[in-house]
Design an enzyme around this catalytic site. Structure first.
Site, PDB file in Angstrom:
ATOM      1  N   LYS A 100       0.161 -18.780  -6.312  1.00  0.00           N
ATOM      2  CA  LYS A 100       1.364 -19.622  -6.334  1.00  0.00           C
ATOM      3  C   LYS A 100       1.026 -21.074  -6.007  1.00  0.00           C
ATOM      4  CE  LYS A 100       5.620 -20.975  -6.391  1.00  0.00           C
ATOM      5  NZ  LYS A 100       6.659 -20.571  -5.450  1.00  0.00           N
ATOM      6  N   LYS A 143       6.323 -30.085  -0.004  1.00  0.00           N
ATOM      7  CA  LYS A 143       5.789 -29.014   0.844  1.00  0.00           C
ATOM      8  C   LYS A 143       4.755 -28.190   0.094  1.00  0.00           C
ATOM      9  CE  LYS A 143       6.955 -24.882   0.910  1.00  0.00           C
ATOM     10  NZ  LYS A 143       7.624 -23.556   0.871  1.00  0.00           N
TER      11      LYS A 143
END
Length: 317
Positions: free
Chosen positions: A171, A246
């Site tokens: 991811k 983030k």
């Protein structure tokens, strides 16, 4: 049908649980946000007052939380999942978090006698609502197989990635590529516009040529081209600049731990940081285009463009 405990009913967890309910599962949900919990109830989730209450009697526990610290806090401690779930309960974390936190939960779960997989997702809020997410699942092969059966109502693609933390690794690397593609798409789109190309004509060309990407086809940052793109809706968030920052910082941290240079990734991170510093962190991440076209206060804008053009033409100072 299964009894599902779900911790984290936000922008992703909310629509994901709606699909689980629609598939016939009983979903017991918990979230610190009263609004998120109420929205879950409206889609058929049974509200609980704590993590401990949510996991009682659950066949599987899903967590979908913003950061690694949040994941650690709901798994560890006297009030956490590991202290209150039954040992036969399968544990699935679909948050996007740092590798270290994912490994820590894997280790703690194994030590406590649980099966745990890291199973982050790709597809955004629209994929969560449509049940077309891609799940990347890391962990022991038997646990991954069992997790896949529970994940099915929320997904279009379920891809085992290998051992512990490899789901998170996949991811992180995927999102790094996504945000670099988004930045390059923004630059190409603005330049094409300023060179006089019709925006739709240029998109038609790029989408079937070597400039194609998921970001171009789905998140095109110029309004009036891709109907569902945030650029047509005042950059109302489908994936915020704060979340993008983030995620790309997770990639940078992983790169530093493996001595991998990310020169382009670090530059794109700085662009997202400028959006946040400009007060736009809650807007959609595709607002990165405002740093290219100069529409964000404090963006480089025409002054830097003119300086660069002068340098290219041999007229710089």
């Amino acid at each position: 049908m299964a009894t599902v405990a779900w911790i984290g009913l936000g922008n992703m967890g909310g629509p994901m649980t709606a699909n689980m309910v629609a598939a016939g599962h009983t979903v017991n949900g918990f979230d610190l946000s009263a609004d998120a919990l109420a929205a879950g109830v409206a889609s058929g989730v049974t509200a609980t007052s704590s993590v401990a209450e949510a996991v009682q009697g659950a066949d599987v526990v899903f967590t979908m939380l913003p950061k690694g610290d949040h994941v650690r806090s709901v798994y560890f401690g006297d009030a956490g999942i590991l202290a209150h779930a039954a040992k036969e309960t399968l544990l699935i974390d679909s948050s996007t978090i740092d590798i270290e936190s994912a490994q820590a939960v894997h280790d703690a779960a194994a030590a406590a006698g649980f099966r745990f997989v890291d199973a982050p997702v790709s597809g955004g809020m629209s994929g969560a609502a449509a049940g077309t997410l891609t799940f990347m699942i890391g962990g022991e092969s038997g646990a991954v197989k069992d997790a896949s059966a529970f994940i099915s109502p929320m997904s279009a693609n379920i891809i085992p990635t290998g051992g512990a933390t490899t789901g998170q690794a996949a991811k992180i690397c995927n999102n790094l590529m996504l945000f670099i593609n988004l930045a390059s798409t923004s630059e190409g789109a603005v330049l094409a516009d300023r060179l006089g190309l019709d925006k739709k004509v240029f998109w038609d060309i790029a989408s079937v040529s070597s400039g194609d990407s998921w970001a171009l086809r789905t998140w095109y940052p110029i309004a009036g081209v891709v109907p569902n793109a945030a650029s047509n809706h005042d950059f109302a968030p489908t994936f915020t600049a704060e979340l993008a920052n983030k995620d790309i910082n997770l990639a940078i941290a992983a790169a530093r731990s493996t001595d991998t240079p990310l020169e382009i990734g670090e530059h794109v991170q700085q662009m997202f940081q400028r959006l946040i510093d400009g007060g736009q962190g809650g807007k959609d991440c595709t607002m990165i285009v405002s740093l290219v076209d100069g529409s964000l206060p404090g963006a480089a804008g025409n002054n830097d463009a003119e300086t660069n053009a002068a340098a290219i033409n041999g007229k710089g100072k």
